[in-house]
Design a protein around this motif. Structure first.
Motif, mmCIF file in Angstrom:
data_model
loop_
_atom_site.group_PDB
_atom_site.id
_atom_site.type_symbol
_atom_site.label_atom_id
_atom_site.label_comp_id
_atom_site.label_asym_id
_atom_site.label_seq_id
_atom_site.Cartn_x
_atom_site.Cartn_y
_atom_site.Cartn_z
ATOM 1 N N GLU A 165 0.856 -1.233 -0.100
ATOM 2 C CA GLU A 165 0.098 0.226 -0.018
ATOM 3 C C GLU A 165 0.881 1.140 0.047
ATOM 4 O O GLU A 165 1.602 1.561 1.157
ATOM 5 C CB GLU A 165 -1.024 -0.104 1.318
ATOM 6 N N GLU A 166 0.584 2.045 -1.041
ATOM 7 C CA GLU A 166 1.472 3.186 -1.197
ATOM 8 C C GLU A 166 0.761 4.434 -1.327
ATOM 9 O O GLU A 166 -0.326 4.272 -1.938
ATOM 10 C CB GLU A 166 2.438 3.141 -2.549
ATOM 11 N N GLU A 167 1.034 5.493 -0.816
ATOM 12 C CA GLU A 167 0.097 6.703 -0.747
ATOM 13 C C GLU A 167 0.331 7.299 -2.292
ATOM 14 O O GLU A 167 1.257 7.554 -2.908
ATOM 15 C CB GLU A 167 1.118 7.905 0.293
ATOM 16 N N GLY A 168 -0.956 7.512 -2.548
ATOM 17 C CA GLY A 168 -0.959 8.020 -3.936
ATOM 18 C C GLY A 168 -1.157 7.145 -4.995
ATOM 19 O O GLY A 168 -1.682 7.250 -6.152
ATOM 20 N N ILE A 169 -0.960 5.804 -4.743
ATOM 21 C CA ILE A 169 -1.191 4.836 -5.381
ATOM 22 C C ILE A 169 -2.336 3.797 -5.117
ATOM 23 O O ILE A 169 -2.911 3.391 -5.742
ATOM 24 C CB ILE A 169 0.207 3.887 -5.657
ATOM 25 N N GLY A 170 -2.228 3.781 -3.891
ATOM 26 C CA GLY A 170 -3.239 2.522 -3.329
ATOM 27 C C GLY A 170 -2.685 1.103 -3.052
ATOM 28 O O GLY A 170 -1.626 1.131 -2.865
ATOM 29 N N LEU A 171 -3.523 0.386 -3.079
ATOM 30 C CA LEU A 171 -3.054 -1.033 -2.694
ATOM 31 C C LEU A 171 -2.782 -1.904 -4.163
ATOM 32 O O LEU A 171 -3.646 -2.005 -5.006
ATOM 33 C CB LEU A 171 -4.354 -1.858 -2.094
ATOM 34 N N THR A 172 -1.863 -2.498 -4.004
ATOM 35 C CA THR A 172 -1.017 -3.141 -5.175
ATOM 36 C C THR A 172 -0.989 -4.689 -4.852
ATOM 37 O O THR A 172 -0.281 -5.092 -3.686
ATOM 38 C CB THR A 172 0.199 -2.835 -5.507
ATOM 39 N N ALA A 173 -1.434 -5.488 -5.689
ATOM 40 C CA ALA A 173 -1.151 -6.984 -5.364
ATOM 41 C C ALA A 173 0.234 -7.341 -6.354
ATOM 42 O O ALA A 173 -0.008 -7.085 -7.538
ATOM 43 C CB ALA A 173 -2.351 -7.644 -5.766
ATOM 44 N N VAL A 174 1.000 -8.114 -5.829
ATOM 45 C CA VAL A 174 2.239 -8.298 -6.493
ATOM 46 C C VAL A 174 1.966 -10.044 -6.786
ATOM 47 O O VAL A 174 1.962 -10.648 -5.658
ATOM 48 C CB VAL A 174 3.672 -8.154 -5.669
ATOM 49 N N LEU A 175 2.092 -10.385 -8.044
ATOM 50 C CA LEU A 175 1.850 -11.913 -8.242
ATOM 51 C C LEU A 175 3.145 -12.269 -8.863
ATOM 52 O O LEU A 175 3.811 -11.949 -9.268
ATOM 53 C CB LEU A 175 0.545 -11.895 -9.250
ATOM 54 N N LYS A 176 2.952 -13.805 -8.875
ATOM 55 C CA LYS A 176 4.216 -14.459 -9.301
ATOM 56 C C LYS A 176 3.600 -15.759 -10.086
ATOM 57 O O LYS A 176 2.731 -16.516 -9.553
ATOM 58 C CB LYS A 176 5.168 -14.922 -8.298
ATOM 59 N N PHE A 177 3.861 -15.634 -11.483
ATOM 60 C CA PHE A 177 3.317 -16.807 -12.410
ATOM 61 C C PHE A 177 4.341 -18.016 -12.086
ATOM 62 O O PHE A 177 5.746 -17.719 -12.257
ATOM 63 C CB PHE A 177 3.114 -16.300 -13.816
ATOM 64 N N GLY A 178 3.957 -19.350 -12.617
ATOM 65 C CA GLY A 178 4.585 -20.242 -12.606
ATOM 66 C C GLY A 178 4.225 -21.291 -13.666
ATOM 67 O O GLY A 178 3.238 -20.967 -14.326
ATOM 68 N N GLY A 179 4.841 -22.405 -13.674
ATOM 69 C CA GLY A 179 4.581 -23.505 -14.763
ATOM 70 C C GLY A 179 4.549 -23.001 -16.107
ATOM 71 O O GLY A 179 5.356 -22.266 -16.403
ATOM 72 N N GLN A 201 -12.583 -6.735 -10.121
ATOM 73 C CA GLN A 201 -13.996 -7.033 -9.787
ATOM 74 C C GLN A 201 -14.363 -7.549 -8.366
ATOM 75 O O GLN A 201 -15.543 -7.058 -8.116
ATOM 76 C CB GLN A 201 -14.488 -7.995 -11.143
ATOM 77 N N GLN A 202 -13.598 -8.504 -8.072
ATOM 78 C CA GLN A 202 -14.033 -8.958 -6.648
ATOM 79 C C GLN A 202 -13.428 -8.575 -5.589
ATOM 80 O O GLN A 202 -14.051 -8.584 -4.541
ATOM 81 C CB GLN A 202 -13.667 -10.497 -6.809
ATOM 82 N N ILE A 203 -12.336 -7.853 -5.589
ATOM 83 C CA ILE A 203 -11.628 -7.098 -4.679
ATOM 84 C C ILE A 203 -11.570 -5.746 -5.033
ATOM 85 O O ILE A 203 -10.434 -5.194 -5.569
ATOM 86 C CB ILE A 203 -10.298 -7.650 -4.023
ATOM 87 N N PRO A 204 -12.649 -4.889 -4.628
ATOM 88 C CA PRO A 204 -12.584 -3.272 -5.220
ATOM 89 C C PRO A 204 -11.338 -2.556 -4.629
ATOM 90 O O PRO A 204 -11.026 -1.341 -4.965
ATOM 91 C CB PRO A 204 -14.079 -2.936 -5.018
ATOM 92 N N GLU A 205 -10.809 -3.026 -3.580
ATOM 93 C CA GLU A 205 -9.808 -2.359 -2.923
ATOM 94 C C GLU A 205 -8.643 -2.369 -3.603
ATOM 95 O O GLU A 205 -7.810 -1.331 -3.353
ATOM 96 C CB GLU A 205 -9.622 -2.919 -1.240
ATOM 97 N N LEU A 206 -8.325 -3.180 -4.468
ATOM 98 C CA LEU A 206 -7.084 -3.296 -5.056
ATOM 99 C C LEU A 206 -7.190 -2.236 -6.138
ATOM 100 O O LEU A 206 -8.106 -1.686 -6.934
ATOM 101 C CB LEU A 206 -7.034 -4.643 -6.165
ATOM 102 N N THR A 207 -5.953 -1.361 -6.291
ATOM 103 C CA THR A 207 -5.873 -0.400 -7.361
ATOM 104 C C THR A 207 -5.118 -0.864 -8.668
ATOM 105 O O THR A 207 -5.277 -0.313 -9.572
ATOM 106 C CB THR A 207 -5.227 1.008 -6.968
ATOM 107 N N GLN A 208 -4.074 -1.606 -8.142
ATOM 108 C CA GLN A 208 -3.434 -2.468 -9.429
ATOM 109 C C GLN A 208 -2.992 -3.833 -9.074
ATOM 110 O O GLN A 208 -2.684 -3.990 -7.827
ATOM 111 C CB GLN A 208 -2.318 -1.307 -9.737
ATOM 112 N N VAL A 209 -2.508 -4.301 -10.051
ATOM 113 C CA VAL A 209 -2.030 -5.773 -10.136
ATOM 114 C C VAL A 209 -0.524 -5.877 -10.973
ATOM 115 O O VAL A 209 -0.489 -5.422 -12.003
ATOM 116 C CB VAL A 209 -2.771 -6.754 -10.786
#
Length: 224
Positions: A165-179, A201-209
């Motif tokens: 969570e960063e000021e001015g950006i909001g909540l970011t989900a950091v993902l890792k792909f595999g396989g 769509q399902q977690i409106p709190e997220l601002t970016q992925v």
């Protein structure tokens, strides 16, 4: 033999058959009429009075989760098991597996080779989360129950590394792909048009992925 849904109000004679401790645990697992008939026939061939079935999940809450069914010899049941009594047999659900069998359906489909018992348990890899669940828990639920089953068709998967969570950006989900998704030439489209859209769509709190996978490794990539 009728289809039984344990969430429905049970008749008095059924309730009296359950142990007091068992009634405190509830499940909406469904064994369809066709599956009941198949299991009743299968159990009758075991020539053991009182034999039933035991339902459980191996490696629950992980990508390796596997739904299992085994014979339950008389006396093998545990007092903590959740018991459902059908016309010709009883089914015992392992207490620890109950949350992972939410919305599970056991069915039997006939085909030209005889038939097949099917077990659909959308919450076996991660149990359904409640309204008070954290954002991280809700993200993991969507990833494991909705997104990863689709990616598995290409041998891929995705997991949550962290939430920032960063000021001015909001909540970011950091993902890792595999396989098959690691190093895949279509992974950016998968992220932007699939994963990100579903999560937002399902977690409106997220601002970016964002994706922090090392895609220079293409050994198992589905598209190269």
């Amino acid at each position: 033999m009728s289809e039984h849904n344990p969430t429905d109000t049970a008749p008095a004679d059924y309730e009296s058959a359950l142990d007091t401790e068992q009634t405190e645990t509830k499940s909406n697992i469904t064994i369809t009429e066709a599956a009941q008939g198949y299991l009743a026939d299968l159990l009758s061939k075991q020539d053991t009075v009182g034999i039933g079935v035991r339902i459980f999940v191996e490696h629950p809450g992980t990508p390796r989760a596997e739904c299992c069914m085994a014979y339950n010899q008389p006396g093998e049941e545990d007092i903590a098991d959740l018991q459902f009594s059908y016309e010709d047999f009883s089914a015992f659900i392992d207490a620890a597996s109950v949350p992972y069998l939410e919305d599970a359906v056991i069915d039997y489909n006939k085909d030209r080779f005889g038939g097949q018992l099917t077990f659909r348990a959308p919450n076996s890899k991660v149990p359904k989360v409640g309204s008070d669940a954290s954002v991280e828990e809700r993200i993991n639920y969507v990833l494991q129950s909705e997104i990863n089953p689709s990616l598995a068709a290409h041998g891929g998967d995705v997991q949550l590394l962290e939430l920032i969570e960063e000021e001015g950006i909001g909540l970011t989900a950091v993902l890792k792909f595999g396989g098959g998704c690691q190093g895949c030439s279509a992974v950016d489209m998968t992220l932007r048009q699939g994963v990100e859209v579903q999560l937002k769509q399902q977690i409106p709190e997220l601002t970016q992925v964002v994706d922090e996978t090392d895609h220079t490794s293409t050994e198992n990539a589905y598209y190269k």
